[in-house]
Every structure is written in C-alpha cells, then in structure tokens.
Write a protein that holds these residues in place. Structure first.
Motif, PDB file in Angstrom:
ATOM      1  N   GLY A   1      30.224  28.599  48.531  1.00  0.00           N
ATOM      2  CA  GLY A   1      30.432  27.946  47.242  1.00  0.00           C
ATOM      3  C   GLY A   1      30.197  28.850  46.052  1.00  0.00           C
ATOM      4  O   GLY A   1      30.533  28.473  44.917  1.00  0.00           O
ATOM      5  N   ILE A   2      29.648  30.047  46.266  1.00  0.00           N
ATOM      6  CA  ILE A   2      29.401  30.964  45.154  1.00  0.00           C
ATOM      7  C   ILE A   2      30.692  31.700  44.801  1.00  0.00           C
ATOM      8  O   ILE A   2      31.331  32.303  45.662  1.00  0.00           O
ATOM      9  CB  ILE A   2      28.293  31.972  45.510  1.00  0.00           C
ATOM     10  N   GLU A   3      31.074  31.651  43.541  1.00  0.00           N
ATOM     11  CA  GLU A   3      32.248  32.397  43.069  1.00  0.00           C
ATOM     12  C   GLU A   3      31.964  33.889  43.180  1.00  0.00           C
ATOM     13  O   GLU A   3      30.904  34.360  42.775  1.00  0.00           O
ATOM     14  CB  GLU A   3      32.552  32.020  41.620  1.00  0.00           C
ATOM     15  N   ARG A   4      32.925  34.660  43.709  1.00  0.00           N
ATOM     16  CA  ARG A   4      32.695  36.078  43.985  1.00  0.00           C
ATOM     17  C   ARG A   4      33.801  36.935  43.382  1.00  0.00           C
ATOM     18  O   ARG A   4      34.977  36.542  43.374  1.00  0.00           O
ATOM     19  CB  ARG A   4      32.637  36.323  45.509  1.00  0.00           C
ATOM     20  N   HIS A   5      33.410  38.119  42.918  1.00  0.00           N
ATOM     21  CA  HIS A   5      34.365  39.085  42.366  1.00  0.00           C
ATOM     22  C   HIS A   5      34.003  40.470  42.866  1.00  0.00           C
ATOM     23  O   HIS A   5      32.864  40.932  42.675  1.00  0.00           O
ATOM     24  CB  HIS A   5      34.332  39.077  40.835  1.00  0.00           C
ATOM     25  N   GLN A   6      34.947  41.143  43.522  1.00  0.00           N
ATOM     26  CA  GLN A   6      34.732  42.517  43.948  1.00  0.00           C
ATOM     27  C   GLN A   6      35.196  43.436  42.826  1.00  0.00           C
ATOM     28  O   GLN A   6      36.396  43.574  42.560  1.00  0.00           O
ATOM     29  CB  GLN A   6      35.501  42.836  45.233  1.00  0.00           C
ATOM     30  N   GLU A   7      34.237  44.059  42.144  1.00  0.00           N
ATOM     31  CA  GLU A   7      34.560  44.876  40.980  1.00  0.00           C
ATOM     32  C   GLU A   7      33.385  45.782  40.659  1.00  0.00           C
ATOM     33  O   GLU A   7      32.228  45.418  40.851  1.00  0.00           O
ATOM     34  CB  GLU A   7      34.835  43.964  39.780  1.00  0.00           C
ATOM     35  N   ARG A   8      33.700  46.964  40.163  1.00  0.00           N
ATOM     36  CA  ARG A   8      32.646  47.814  39.619  1.00  0.00           C
ATOM     37  C   ARG A   8      32.244  47.273  38.250  1.00  0.00           C
ATOM     38  O   ARG A   8      33.094  46.778  37.491  1.00  0.00           O
ATOM     39  CB  ARG A   8      33.124  49.252  39.483  1.00  0.00           C
ATOM     40  N   ILE A   9      30.975  47.364  37.921  1.00  0.00           N
ATOM     41  CA  ILE A   9      30.509  46.845  36.634  1.00  0.00           C
ATOM     42  C   ILE A   9      31.226  47.541  35.488  1.00  0.00           C
ATOM     43  O   ILE A   9      31.588  46.906  34.487  1.00  0.00           O
ATOM     44  CB  ILE A   9      28.988  47.016  36.515  1.00  0.00           C
ATOM     45  N   GLU A  10      31.475  48.833  35.629  1.00  0.00           N
ATOM     46  CA  GLU A  10      32.149  49.584  34.561  1.00  0.00           C
ATOM     47  C   GLU A  10      33.521  49.018  34.226  1.00  0.00           C
ATOM     48  O   GLU A  10      34.008  49.185  33.101  1.00  0.00           O
ATOM     49  CB  GLU A  10      32.317  51.057  34.966  1.00  0.00           C
ATOM     50  N   ASP A  11      34.161  48.373  35.191  1.00  0.00           N
ATOM     51  CA  ASP A  11      35.523  47.869  35.007  1.00  0.00           C
ATOM     52  C   ASP A  11      35.582  46.359  34.825  1.00  0.00           C
ATOM     53  O   ASP A  11      36.669  45.793  34.704  1.00  0.00           O
ATOM     54  CB  ASP A  11      36.376  48.253  36.227  1.00  0.00           C
ATOM     55  N   LEU A  12      34.451  45.699  34.815  1.00  0.00           N
ATOM     56  CA  LEU A  12      34.418  44.239  34.845  1.00  0.00           C
ATOM     57  C   LEU A  12      34.924  43.636  33.538  1.00  0.00           C
ATOM     58  O   LEU A  12      34.495  44.032  32.453  1.00  0.00           O
ATOM     59  CB  LEU A  12      32.991  43.765  35.121  1.00  0.00           C
ATOM     60  N   ASP A  13      35.822  42.670  33.657  1.00  0.00           N
ATOM     61  CA  ASP A  13      36.303  41.920  32.499  1.00  0.00           C
ATOM     62  C   ASP A  13      36.706  40.531  32.979  1.00  0.00           C
ATOM     63  O   ASP A  13      37.855  40.293  33.338  1.00  0.00           O
ATOM     64  CB  ASP A  13      37.486  42.624  31.836  1.00  0.00           C
TER      65      ASP A  13
END
Length: 215
Positions: A84-96
C-alpha cells in the motif's frame, strides 16, 4: 570465510545491498521519526526508504508514506512487505514529484550533498519541515567503534566499513557535514534549523545526529 562486501552505487545498484537491508530486523525505536510524522498532515515523503526496516513500522502506526529509493531491489522488497505504500524509483538529485509535503524525511546519511538537500527542500510545503539524519564527524574522527571501522578520514569526507550480522560488510565513502556547519548548510536551500540532537546525551560521542529544519 570473509564477509560479503556490498556498496551503495545508485548508477550500478548492488543486489547484495538489498539483501543486506532485507535481512535486518525492523526498527523498534521509531523516534524521532514517528513523532515528527504524527505532527504532519497528509502524506510524508520518505527519501531513501530502502527495504522497509523503518517504513513498515511507521506505516503500521498509520503514517501515510510516499517512498523514494534509487535501488530497484530495495523497492521490490518494500512492495512485498507493504504494497500500500506509494513507491518511486529515483535518485534524489533527479526527483520531481510535482507535489509538496508537510514533512520530508531522510533517516540515513543521504542529504550530505547540497544538490540532494536542495532537491529535498523543493518538495517541502511552505512552512513544512525536513527531517534527516547524518553521520557525526566528531565520532568518526575518534575512530568510530563497535561494528564501524574508519579506514580513512578527512574533515570533508571519510571511508568506512560497517559489519552486519549474516556475513555482510557495507563499504562506503561518505561526505561529512559537521554539526557546527548545519545552519549555513541549511541556509543554502532556504531552510532554517528547528532542532538538532544526537543519539547519545553528548553530541560529540553520538555516532549520528538528527536535524529538523523548516522552510
């Protein structure tokens, strides 16, 4: 038999790193993260959520998390434990994400870079807060201790190894931000310090310290 050495490389994710963190027991001491989450309205953005060692217990307490991690194996394990946790695979530097959160949290030594800190701050709502944890240079300068070995130390960075149960050793080179530099470090991302505290009574003897800042 020597321990299996794993490294954290966002460009080339090490499968062993996900195995290591998936093997660790869930966190039992949830503070200060649980209290900070409970004061925030709506979803909380969790940077570096990993395999769920802290995220899963927080979710069990009713915290609505949006999890970000650059390691696909970490997020795969988190999905298996807490779908149920929303997940995003991303580097913090590129996160938007195109959204702002009343609380953004990073309970690991990942916001030591000005670019990452600025990107995290962009996701903090006006008057919202950013909470994060850093390795303590004072403690590392003394050689660390326990399962932490300092291999190389300079005021700006160090190289260390951390031994874990199950035959794993995490090898890392980390940038360092000293407690006395925190206010200037935050100011570069238009953040102001709310509170800073160590995990031990004496800040200089604490392996890590946490920072809570406000926009």
């Amino acid at each position: 038999m020597p321990n299996r050495v794993v490294v954290d490389d966002p460009q080339h994710p090490d499968p062993g790193l996900a195995e290591l963190y998936a093997s660790l027991p869930d966190a039992e001491d949830l503070e200060p993260w649980l209290s900070w989450c409970q004061r925030a309205e709506g979803e909380v953005l969790y940077l570096g959520a990993g395999a769920g060692r802290l995220a899963v217990p927080l979710a069990a307490h009713g915290v609505l998390l949006v999890a970000v991690d650059s390691h696909p194996g970490m997020l795969e394990r988190l999905a298996g434990r807490a779908p149920g946790i929303e997940r995003h695979q991303e580097r913090i530097e590129d996160l938007d994400l195109g959204r702002a959160f009343e609380l953004v949290m990073a309970p690991s030594n990942i916001l030591v870079d000005e670019t990452r800190l600025a990107r995290a701050a962009r996701h903090v709502a006006p008057h919202g807060r950013l909470g994060f944890e850093l390795m303590n240079p004072h403690w590392l300068a003394g050689g660390g201790g326990g399962n932490v070995r300092v291999l190389f130390f300079q005021p700006e960075r160090c190289r260390l190894e951390v031994d874990y149960p199950g035959g794993f050793t995490h090898r890392a080179e980390v940038r360092l931000v000293w407690p006395g530099e925190i206010e200037d470090f935050l100011a570069g991302s238009d953040l102001s310090l709310v509170v800073m505290r160590g995990s031990a009574e004496d800040l200089e003897s604490s392996p890590t310290f946490t920072v809570l800042a406000r926009r």
